[in-house]
Write an enzyme that holds these catalytic residues in place. Structure first.
Site, mmCIF file in Angstrom:
data_model
loop_
_atom_site.group_PDB
_atom_site.id
_atom_site.type_symbol
_atom_site.label_atom_id
_atom_site.label_comp_id
_atom_site.label_asym_id
_atom_site.label_seq_id
_atom_site.Cartn_x
_atom_site.Cartn_y
_atom_site.Cartn_z
ATOM 1 C CB SER A 1 34.115 -26.373 7.474
ATOM 2 O OG SER A 1 34.412 -25.752 6.247
ATOM 3 C CG HIS B 1 34.498 -30.946 7.751
ATOM 4 N ND1 HIS B 1 34.598 -31.364 6.442
ATOM 5 C CD2 HIS B 1 34.869 -29.636 7.750
ATOM 6 C CE1 HIS B 1 35.004 -30.363 5.689
ATOM 7 N NE2 HIS B 1 35.173 -29.310 6.455
#
Length: 293
Positions: free
Chosen positions: A180, A232
């Site tokens: 991610s 993230h």
């Protein structure tokens, strides 16, 4: 008497005919560039799939949990951990840690810095893997076709490293895995690429608002329970800065001298605008300071 004298005869055009207007100034432009063949992103896709299959092989749930494993009668040693332990349909946390999952204590106290990279190739389960790989194909292939495998490869790996670093700082006792951070880096690079190459785009505001909406939705998902939003954010910030460095393109109207035939002298625009150089230098300095600190 009173008549106008006839104009002199032009040997090329004949009598009584006006001269043709001068030809327009030549317009030079570089040939249309062919898109790069995308092979690096599919290779990353295959590597992630392979690592997940290998993690399930190493996990071997039936040897430890017996018939409690999900779909053990069909998948054998590749069956998933019980749903109460892993809702994403994947291996155990112990297996992920053995294969290179990111844990702050192991990285900081034991000096296992290699986990900052290895965690990018592991996934919690099938659902986690599917979401990340679909995003990789939709975003990564287009970027690789435009900028080539070298730039996108560097962008992917350094964004993943940035996500891992921020995750290691904020994660306390949980194990962090997944691509991610690198994927958010690709989205961040798309945003900075749009900003730094602003002059070459049509419908700029619509493209900017659409991209901001997609990024905001993905960042909002990170606030759900058991989601490592630090990775993230770290990946997004790294990719955003790297986009100013790696994905800068010549300004609109720039023509390289090699595309101008000999004998022609035209006023050429500079390759880049001043703000592009300024963003490049600022992003480079901030990125270096961020990795070092």
């Amino acid at each position: 008497m009173g008549k106008r004298p006839l104009p002199p005869c032009d040997l090329e055009t004949g009598p009584h005919k006006a001269r043709p207007p001068p030809p327009p100034a030549p317009h030079f432009h570089p040939p249309n560039t062919q898109p790069w063949l995308s092979w690096f992103v599919p290779l990353i896709f295959a590597a992630n799939i392979t690592m997940f299959v290998y993690s399930m092989y190493v996990n071997d749930c039936p040897s430890k949990r017996g018939k409690e494993c999900l779909f053990s009668e069909y998948l054998g040693r590749f069956s998933f951990q019980p749903f109460s332990e892993n809702q994403a349909l994947g291996p155990s946390a112990i297996t992920l840690m053995q294969l290179g999952g990111l844990e702050k204590e192991l990285v900081v106290d034991r000096g296992e810095g290699w986990r900052l990279f290895s965690c990018m190739w592991l996934h919690v389960g099938v659902l986690h893997l599917a979401c990340n790989m679909l995003s990789l194909l939709f975003i990564g292939i287009r970027l690789e076709q435009e900028f080539g495998f070298v730039k996108i490869g560097v962008l992917y790996l350094l964004s993943g490293l940035g996500g891992s670093l921020l995750s290691a700082i904020h994660t306390k006792s949980t194990i962090s895995v997944g691509a991610s951070g690198a994927l958010f880096g690709l989205m961040g690079a798309m945003l900075s690429e749009l900003l730094t190459n602003w002059t070459i785009y049509a419908n700029k505001c619509a493209a900017l608002l659409t991209l901001l909406l997609v990024i905001a939705i993905n960042l909002a998902v990170g606030f759900l329970p058991r989601v490592d939003n630090a990775a993230h954010i770290g990946g997004f910030l790294s990719g955003f800065l790297l986009g100013f460095i790696l994905l800068v393109r010549p300004q609109f109207g720039y023509v390289s001298r090699k595309y101008i035939p000999p004998g022609y002298e035209i006023k050429r625009k500079p390759r880049h605008k001043c703000y592009q150089y300024l963003l490049w230098i600022t992003a480079f300095v901030v990125l270096i300071l961020g990795y070092l600190t």
